[in-house]
Scaffold this active site. Structure first.
Site, short mmCIF file in Angstrom:
data_model
loop_
_atom_site.label_atom_id
_atom_site.label_comp_id
_atom_site.label_asym_id
_atom_site.label_seq_id
_atom_site.Cartn_x
_atom_site.Cartn_y
_atom_site.Cartn_z
CD GLU A 90 -3.38 -1.12 -7.96
OE1 GLU A 90 -3.97 -1.05 -6.86
OE2 GLU A 90 -2.18 -1.46 -8.07
CG HIS A 98 0.89 1.14 -6.45
ND1 HIS A 98 0.72 1.53 -5.13
CD2 HIS A 98 0.03 0.11 -6.65
CE1 HIS A 98 -0.22 0.78 -4.58
NE2 HIS A 98 -0.65 -0.09 -5.47
CE1 TYR A 116 20.69 11.89 0.17
CE2 TYR A 116 21.60 11.81 2.39
CZ TYR A 116 21.75 12.05 1.03
OH TYR A 116 22.97 12.45 0.54
CG HIS A 158 -3.75 0.07 -1.99
ND1 HIS A 158 -4.70 0.40 -2.95
CD2 HIS A 158 -2.83 -0.68 -2.63
CE1 HIS A 158 -4.37 -0.16 -4.11
NE2 HIS A 158 -3.23 -0.81 -3.94
#
Length: 210
Positions: free
Chosen positions: A73, A92, A119, A159
């Site tokens: 990736e 990721h 935040y 994902h």
């Protein structure tokens, strides 16, 4: 900061994320931009047990220069760096609550999380959904690059999150804030919730611009 020290810090943060459950198995990847390319964690590696010397080095186009075979990736990281010239690191993950959020039917796919905390607004901002592509599909690169132009954090459908930062620390902390905000979102679901107002969000964006 030297390349050697950046490699060490990538391993330290990878272990920290793994030990606290933000990563599992061989999922997830971390990269840091260099003057002549970027470092990215190897494919099929557990980020809890990274060898700093094995971390892959790529040029800015994504061509493998040295180290172990890079994450499959890595193209996601190339896409973000091309879209965001001020981003120096990308993370990721397949963090549980963020992935759960990515699987829900979204009322507003341009902003998946309500403004629960200051935040969350400051470190994440609007969180858009990138449509589903199979892992490793090169077509995902264009979709991520287009969305990342205006957003430092995006969520890949079914994902997980891709988060950029002005430093490795910024990217890691923003990923953690995203996961914790997603967790709060599910904990508060169905309960009367006091969200930040549009005026409060606007003030945060003025005082803490991204």
């Amino acid at each position: 900061m030297t390349e050697s020290l950046l490699r060490e810090r990538m391993a330290i943060f990878g272990k920290s994320l793994y030990d606290r459950g933000y990563l599992h198995g061989s999922s997830g990847n971390i990269s840091v931009r260099l003057e002549d390319g970027f470092l990215v964690t190897p494919t099929n590696s557990c980020l809890g047990f990274l060898d700093p010397g094995a971390i892959a080095k790529l040029d800015l186009s994504g061509r493998h220069l040295s180290g172990d075979k890079p994450s499959k990736e890595a193209f996601l990281h190339v896409s973000v760096y091309q879209a965001r010239s001020n981003s120096q690191a990308v993370v990721h993950s397949h963090s549980t609550h963020s992935v759960a959020l990515s699987c829900l039917q979204a009322a507003d796919p341009t902003d998946l999380l309500p403004p629960i905390t200051a935040y969350g607004v400051m470190k994440i901002g609007k969180l858009p959904l990138v449509p589903y592509y199979r892992p490793g599909d090169p077509a995902l690169a264009a979709a991520v690059q287009e969305t990342a132009t205006d957003h430092s954090a995006v969520l890949l459908a079914n994902h997980g999150p891709v988060v950029a930062g002005r430093s490795l620390e910024d990217a890691i902390w923003a990923l953690e804030e995203l996961e914790e905000t997603a967790k709060l979102h599910f904990l508060l679901e169905g309960r009367p919730t006091r969200l930040l107002t549009a005026a409060q969000v606007g003030e945060l964006n003025r005082v803490f611009p991204s």
